[in-house]
Design an enzyme around this catalytic site. Structure first.
Site, PDB file in Angstrom:
ATOM      1  N   ASP A  22       0.858  -1.187   0.000  1.00 37.79           N
ATOM      2  CA  ASP A  22       0.000   0.000   0.000  1.00 37.79           C
ATOM      3  C   ASP A  22       0.894   1.235   0.000  1.00 37.79           C
ATOM      4  OD1 ASP A  22      -2.380  -1.128   0.074  1.00 37.79           O
ATOM      5  OD2 ASP A  22      -2.795  -0.875   2.199  1.00 37.79           O
ATOM      6  N   ASP A  77      -4.291  -2.838   5.115  1.00 37.47           N
ATOM      7  CA  ASP A  77      -4.732  -2.347   6.420  1.00 37.47           C
ATOM      8  C   ASP A  77      -6.249  -2.336   6.547  1.00 37.47           C
ATOM      9  OD1 ASP A  77      -5.244  -0.318   4.691  1.00 37.47           O
ATOM     10  OD2 ASP A  77      -3.831   1.109   5.559  1.00 37.47           O
ATOM     11  N   ASP A 105      -8.941  -5.430   2.192  1.00 36.04           N
ATOM     12  CA  ASP A 105      -7.696  -6.067   1.757  1.00 36.04           C
ATOM     13  C   ASP A 105      -7.667  -7.554   2.097  1.00 36.04           C
ATOM     14  OD1 ASP A 105      -6.491  -3.801   0.690  1.00 36.04           O
ATOM     15  OD2 ASP A 105      -5.865  -3.114   2.657  1.00 36.04           O
TER      16      ASP A 105
END
Length: 961
Positions: A397, A699, A703
């Site tokens: 990310d 997070d 996901d």
């Protein structure tokens, strides 16, 4: 399935009991009343666990239950020590009773279950019986006692090692369970540990949180709860004032709410089920499975050698007796000799079975897990340690992992004007440049359309809570002179559509006291701008959005993005009174309020970490929901995006065919505006089509699919939701990309340490097997006795594992290419070292056996005993120096950093001291005879010679596989 059945049965039973009890009026027990409460724990438990709406009504609904719990829905529980203790006494604490840890003696008992050790124990008992009968006590007992002592030594060392590991895993388990929740107590918002929750607490839940205890819904929006962990049903349950029951252990899939805690700990449904099902241990890791296979094959080879050795030795005894003509007369001595042959055969099996292999893996992983904990990485599954070492690709990310996740609004575009924002140029200057009507609507949008809050914390200071993006906007709102609480009271929020990664926007509907509804929307700039057809002009009027203005706004978005700013567009729309709260928010017809550019600085050290990954052969890809220009700017800054790499947007990626993806994916370095499914597709292709070992960071709740699909899921400890953490293998406690690199380094270290140990162990195995086998065949007796072989087994199994499996990683590990999915565990380099070293050791022992007596001028009755002691001593010192050589498989300098590894030095020292004791003082037990200084010198020199030979072997080139 067990969970589901247990849940349904308990609910049915509760409803039946409640059906009987409903008629009677509830009266709280005296003890509860005396403590200042009006309802007991069992009554509360029955309401929530039985989903009993009737009973809830009898008690007057959620607000009356809060009153009976002496709490306030607005201010939470009072925190004076006396009141908190009374609450704990009546209602219990939020902890589950744990299964007691297994004691040390349980591990001793388990170590004794080893089949070969059991056979040896029987040998020892028979040896004791026959020995004492023939030679009397104590002389006849020495052989048997020697074997017994050796077995006990092996058992206790193994048990101690296993016991220490179990304690380590217990500590890690405790670490896994550390969860904090947001509560209101004494009217102040604060974070507390999940274990400190009490009935009456007001808990704030948001998307991705785990429900920390059983409770009732007070207020909130669009709350969907995933109860699959309890019921096995994958369909989420909608929780609202009509169905207000929240159960411990379930997850918030969507929305946010306030909850009143009613039941904690073992009284919750989750607690009751945990009591019936004990938690299983960690599964075997892939490497352990692989090594168990290796151990089995070697064990079978050892068994074959053992049977042949036994047959040869017995045949030798028979031929001797035939020559003497005493084949029909058998004495106790002959029986003892047969028994000694059998013990040698069994010991060959013990030496051959490398039970140290799985032990070495566990030791190495446990050691790595403990050290990684200090380096801010919490490993949830053992296998992740070793898998991370072979990773070839990391999909990371951007927000919070590569950047600091501390966001601030630095640029804005309102009423067609671009302005810089800084805390120093006071808001008055900013407000004076923007019409008051526009500022009013901007503040209304910021304070109502948010998942965050401005609250007073424990110290009674203003604190902004929420996601970093929400926090940045709220901070900006306060800078403009807005008042959060006043703004919230000025209107009523009637509907909230929380932000999620698929829609990339958030919206609220507010109702004004004088009537009329207004929708506020914020999100990804291109998406919100596309939904607008009007704009607030420079003098505060609402004008249609014409082409020049649209182009100006689009250029502004691109300009902000190219400066690595995250852009958000704010918009609103008046919908009058004809809007139904049950329908979804309008998709078109908004008025654009303006655009904000949010700066999220790159984390220090990330650029260096990306460079380390590249030199280690690991490709780093950035997968983000942000604008492509922002993503490219940051990816260039930290070295992810190179000139030959591709940056692609999620919608474009989705349209590609399988063939195009196969060509495209190896070149993709940045994916912007990606949805969770894009991330999942990327990971899946990397793993299946390209055979990469993929690590993925995540997070958010969304996901979870990608974290599951990846070989290693890395969740963020600070920004990560509980759902993401549950799906992950490793939790990065400080949310820092540099920590991910540390995890990869430790993973490689584990893999290489185990390779070193296997190389060391196989060398000892090969030599011990061949020496005993050849000498039994050629001379009719084995130079190494059962006790001596057990000691050698101890050196190479348990002590060797301890010494080599706990080598800390060095930076050179990140300069070699990753093992990947198809790498051979026993590489060509290892075979070269094993065969070369084995050959040297075998030649030395063979020369000693055939020429030793002449070389050392040994004659007299003890000559055989001294020679065998010399062979045993040289053999052990060969292993000691080979252990040092095994510290590096390819480098010649094996002494670098040796003194820093205290475990290695301690193990080596203990081995040498104990060897001296065995040879010099334990001759009666170990069949050894004290050696002269010259003989000691030769033994040590022969062992030491193995080191230059190992160094010379490393100069022979072999392929890398």
């Amino acid at each position: 399935e067990k969970f589901r059945v247990a849940v349904l049965v308990s609910q049915a039973a509760l409803q039946f009991i409640h059906g009987l009890n409903l008629s009677s009026e509830y009266d709280a027990p005296e003890e509860v009343k005396a403590a200042g409460f009006q309802i007991c724990a069992d009554e509360l438990g029955s309401i929530v666990e039985g989903h009993d709406v009737k009973k809830l009504k009898i008690h007057g609904g959620v607000e009356d239950i809060a009153a009976k719990l002496s709490t306030s829905i607005v201010n939470g529980i009072p925190t004076s020590e006396h009141l908190v203790n009374e609450r704990k006494r009546i209602y219990g604490i939020n902890k589950f009773t744990e299964t007691p840890p297994r004691g040390f003696w349980v591990f001793v008992w388990e170590a004794l279950q080893d089949t070969t050790l059991m056979i040896l124990a029987v040998c020892a008992l028979v040896s004791l019986a026959v020995g004492i009968t023939v030679e009397g006590w104590p002389k006849g007992a020495y052989d048997g006692l020697g074997i017994v002592l050796s077995i006990l030594l092996v058992v206790f060392v193994t048990a101690t090692s296993d016991y220490r590991q179990s304690l380590q895993f217990r500590d890690l388990d405790k670490e896994k369970k550390k969860i904090t929740v947001q509560v209101t107590r004494d009217g102040l918002r604060q974070k507390i540990s999940i274990f400190d929750l009490l009935p009456g607490d007001i808990v704030h839940l948001a998307i991705g949180d785990q429900v920390p205890a059983d409770g009732l819904f007070i207020s909130g929006f669009s709350v969907l709860i995933n109860e699959s962990s309890l019921t096995g049903e994958s369909e989420p349950v909608s929780v609202n004032s009509r169905n207000p029951f929240l159960l411990s252990g379930t997850k918030v899939q969507d929305g946010s709410c306030k909850m009143l805690v009613t039941t904690v700990g073992m009284r919750t449904q989750w607690g009751k089920l945990m009591a019936t099902l004990s938690e299983g241990g960690d599964d075997e890791t892939p490497l352990q499975v692989k090594l168990n296979g290796v151990a089995t094959i070697i064990g079978k080879i050892g068994l074959f050698f053992a049977v042949v050795t036994f047959a040869v030795l017995v045949q030798g005894l028979f031929s001797r007796k035939l020559q003497d003509g005493t084949q029909w007369i058998w004495s106790g001595d002959d029986a003892m000799e047969m028994l000694e042959f059998f013990a040698i055969a069994v010991t060959i099996v013990v030496v051959a079975v490398p039970e140290g292999l799985p032990l070495a893996v566990t030791l190495s992983l446990a050691f790595a897990m403990k050290k990684m904990m200090n380096d801010k990485a919490l490993v949830r599954h053992l296998a992740a340690c070793e898998t991370m070492g072979s990773s070839t690709s990391i999909c990371s990310d951007k927000t919070g992992t590569l950047t600091t996740n501390h966001m601030t609004v630095v640029k804005t575009c309102f009423c067609g004007e671009i302005k810089e924002v800084s805390t120093s140029n006071k808001s008055n200057h900013f407000r004076s440049a923007v019409p008051e009507s526009a500022v009013k609507i901007l503040i209304e949008s910021i304070f109502n359309n948010t998942g965050g809050e401005v609250v007073n914390n424990k110290e009674n200071k203003i604190e902004i809570l929420g996601t970093p993006t929400d926090t940045a906007l709220l901070e900006f709102g306060l800078l403009l002179g807005g008042d959060f609480q006043a703004e919230r009271k000025a209107s009523k929020i009637v509907k909230v559509e929380p932000f999620n990664s698929a829609k990339k926007k958030m919206g609220v509907v507010i109702e004004f006291p004088e009537g009329g509804l207004r929708v506020h929307c914020k999100g990804a700039s291109e998406i919100i701008l596309a939904a607008c057809d009007k704009v607030i002009s420079s003098n505060g009027d609402v004008l249609p959005l014409d082409e020049p203005t649209t182009n100006h706004l689009k250029n502004t978005i691109e300009q902000f993005a190219s400066e690595a700013l995250r852009t958000l567009c704010l918009a609103y729309m008046d919908v009058g009174t004809n809007f139904s709260v049950d329908s979804s928010l309008p998709l078109q017809g908004y008025t654009c309020i303006g655009i904000v550019g949010i700066k999220d600085p790159v984390r220090p050290g990330v650029k260096e970490s990306v460079a380390i990954c590249k030199s280690a052969g690991i490709t780093v890809r950035m997968v983000t929901g942000d604008n492509i220009n922002t993503a490219k700017a940051i990816a260039r800054e930290i070295g992810i995006l190179t000139d030959d790499g591709i940056a692609i947007e999620g919608p474009v990626f989705r349209e590609k065919s399988e063939e195009e993806l196969y060509e495209l994916i190896p070149k993709i370095q940045v994916m912007a505006r990606s949805s969770p499914m894009d991330k999942h597709t990327l990971v899946k292709h990397l793993r299946t089509s390209l055979g990469e070992v993929v690590a993925v960071t995540g997070d958010g709740t969304n996901d979870a699919p990608a974290l599951h699909e990846a070989d290693i899921g890395l969740a963020m400890g600070i920004a990560g939701t509980e759902v993401a953490k549950e799906s992950a293998d490793v939790i990065i406690l400080d949310d820092n990309f540099s920590t991910i690199v540390t995890v990869a380094k430790w993973g490689r270290s584990v893999y290489i340490n185990i390779q070193k140990f296997v190389q060391f162990q196989l060398t000892v195995n090969v030599v011990a097997l061949i020496v005993n086998f050849t000498s039994a065949c050629l001379t009719g007796n084995a130079p190494l006795t059962a006790v001596q072989l057990l000691w050698v087994n101890m050196i190479m199994d348990t002590l060797g594992a301890l010494a080599l499996a706990t080598e800390p990683p060095n930076d050179d590990l990140m300069k070699r290419s990753p093992v990947g999915r198809k790498g051979n565990f026993i590489s060509n380099v290892m075979w070269r070292n094993i065969l070369g070293q084995s050959l040297y050791q075998f030649v030395i022992i063979w020369i000693l056996q055939t020429r030793g007596k002449a070389a050392f001028h040994l004659d007299g009755p003890d000559s055989d005993l001294i020679l065998n002691t010399l062979i045993f001593n040289s053999f052990v010192f060969c292993q000691v120096f080979n252990e040092i050589s095994s510290r590096e498989m390819e480098k010649i300098n094996v002494l670098k950093g040796i003194l820093k590894n205290h475990v290695f030095v301690a193990v080596l020292s203990c081995t040498i001291i104990f060897q001296i004791v065995i040879v010099e003082f334990l001759g009666t037990f170990a069949s050894t005879s004290p050696l002269t200084v010259q003989q000691w010198f030769v033994s040590v020199c022969l062992g030491f010679l193995g080191m230059p030979i190992a160094a010379a072997l490393k100069l022979i080139p072999v392929g890398s596989n």
